[in-house]
Design a protein around this motif. Structure first.
Motif, PDB file in Angstrom:
ATOM      1  N   ILE A 174      -5.252  -4.657   7.280  1.00 28.00           N
ATOM      2  CA  ILE A 174      -4.124  -5.577   7.177  1.00 28.00           C
ATOM      3  C   ILE A 174      -3.225  -5.334   8.381  1.00 28.00           C
ATOM      4  N   GLN A 175      -3.148  -6.297   9.263  1.00 29.47           N
ATOM      5  CA  GLN A 175      -2.361  -6.177  10.488  1.00 29.47           C
ATOM      6  C   GLN A 175      -2.647  -4.855  11.198  1.00 29.47           C
ATOM      7  N   ASN A 176      -3.904  -4.607  11.416  1.00 27.23           N
ATOM      8  CA  ASN A 176      -4.377  -3.422  12.129  1.00 27.23           C
ATOM      9  C   ASN A 176      -4.159  -2.114  11.383  1.00 27.23           C
ATOM     10  N   LEU A 177      -3.802  -2.163  10.105  1.00 28.27           N
ATOM     11  CA  LEU A 177      -3.643  -0.960   9.295  1.00 28.27           C
ATOM     12  C   LEU A 177      -4.790  -0.873   8.290  1.00 28.27           C
ATOM     13  N   ASP A 178      -5.399   0.296   8.194  1.00 29.25           N
ATOM     14  CA  ASP A 178      -6.469   0.496   7.224  1.00 29.25           C
ATOM     15  C   ASP A 178      -5.887   0.665   5.830  1.00 29.25           C
ATOM     16  N   ALA A 179      -6.518   0.062   4.852  1.00 29.08           N
ATOM     17  CA  ALA A 179      -6.075   0.130   3.465  1.00 29.08           C
ATOM     18  C   ALA A 179      -7.290   0.177   2.553  1.00 29.08           C
ATOM     19  N   ARG A 180      -7.038   0.462   1.296  1.00 30.58           N
ATOM     20  CA  ARG A 180      -8.101   0.493   0.287  1.00 30.58           C
ATOM     21  C   ARG A 180      -7.683  -0.405  -0.869  1.00 30.58           C
ATOM     22  N   LEU A 181      -8.622  -1.195  -1.383  1.00 26.71           N
ATOM     23  CA  LEU A 181      -8.328  -2.194  -2.407  1.00 26.71           C
ATOM     24  C   LEU A 181      -9.310  -2.104  -3.554  1.00 26.71           C
ATOM     25  N   PHE A 195      -1.082   2.985   4.540  1.00 27.25           N
ATOM     26  CA  PHE A 195       0.048   3.588   5.233  1.00 27.25           C
ATOM     27  C   PHE A 195       0.762   2.534   6.065  1.00 27.25           C
ATOM     28  N   LEU A 196       2.113   2.530   5.957  1.00 32.13           N
ATOM     29  CA  LEU A 196       2.924   1.632   6.768  1.00 32.13           C
ATOM     30  C   LEU A 196       3.150   2.206   8.157  1.00 32.13           C
ATOM     31  N   VAL A 213       6.372  -6.016   2.328  1.00 34.11           N
ATOM     32  CA  VAL A 213       6.971  -4.691   2.506  1.00 34.11           C
ATOM     33  C   VAL A 213       6.779  -4.214   3.940  1.00 34.11           C
ATOM     34  N   LEU A 214       5.602  -4.412   4.485  1.00 28.55           N
ATOM     35  CA  LEU A 214       5.328  -4.003   5.857  1.00 28.55           C
ATOM     36  C   LEU A 214       6.260  -4.698   6.840  1.00 28.55           C
ATOM     37  N   ASN A 215       6.452  -5.991   6.720  1.00 26.53           N
ATOM     38  CA  ASN A 215       7.316  -6.740   7.634  1.00 26.53           C
ATOM     39  C   ASN A 215       8.766  -6.232   7.559  1.00 26.53           C
TER      40      ASN A 215
END
Length: 221
Positions: A174-181, A195-196, A213-215
């Protein structure tokens, strides 16, 4: 998958509120980790857990203006609770080793989207890689957090207590951030975490909440 998720994250790290009461300006301050449009304070002093959980659900139903964030703070004798005290009080399923890594300050609230209000938790960590590893190892227990806070039914489980085989965490960016779903058929409590920045963790349910939240987090820096 777990190994791949850890590798991806390390590569990224290397490169880079009786009733609830609306907050009053005289309440002892602790800086919110992102800007909130509304805030509700819940006094936990001498309050039983079922009453507190009821207040959380009532707070979720308040001020449901689309595309806004509502923060819920938890106080005892006028002082905000630390994350460890809060999660212990409510009986949330975070592992002890993870709790040792997170800072006292945290933020809990809801993002009111177009169709629903999704919860989120923002944490500060002393060690990003160690915290990520702890979350990765315990991620299949994370849906129980929403079950406690929101009173929703957990995902179906098998005889071993594991989430149904058709529902698995997967990596996403998500916007160059790795996440887990965790989502899919049979999942009533989705989980999305990531991680933000290098020491700020978000745990939520939807991509829309993650992005909002990230924005706001980036705008405050």
């Amino acid at each position: 998958v777990a190994g791949s998720g850890t590798l991806i994250y390390r590569q990224w790290l290397a490169g880079s509120l009786p009733p609830t009461t609306t907050t009053a300006t005289t309440t002892p301050a602790r800086a919110s980790l992102v800007l909130a449009d509304h805030r509700t304070d819940i006094d936990t002093t001498d309050q039983p857990v079922p009453a507190l959980l009821g207040k959380i659900r009532a707070a979720r139903a308040e001020n449901q203006v689309a595309e806004t964030i509502a923060e819920v703070r938890f106080l005892r004798n006028g002082t905000p609770l630390t994350f460890r005290v809060w999660q212990t009080l409510l009986g949330l399923s975070f592992p002890d080793d993870f709790l040792r890594l997170v800072e006292p300050n945290f933020m809990f609230g809801f993002y009111h989207g177009a169709t629903d209000s999704d919860p989120f938790i923002i944490l500060k960590t002393k060690s990003a890689i160690a915290s990520y590893s702890q979350l990765l190892a315990a991620e299949r227990n994370l849906p129980a957090i929403w079950n406690t806070l929101l009173g929703q039914s957990p995902a179906p489980i098998g005889t071993t207590g594991a989430i149904i085989a058709t529902a698995n965490f997967r990596d996403l960016v998500i916007q160059n951030l790795d996440a887990r779903l965790l989502d899919g058929v049979g999942v009533t409590n989705p989980v999305l975490y990531g991680f933000l920045d290098g020491n700020t963790i978000i745990i939520t349910q939807t991509r829309a909440t993650f992005l909002e939240v990230l924005n706001r987090f980036r705008a405050a820096r």
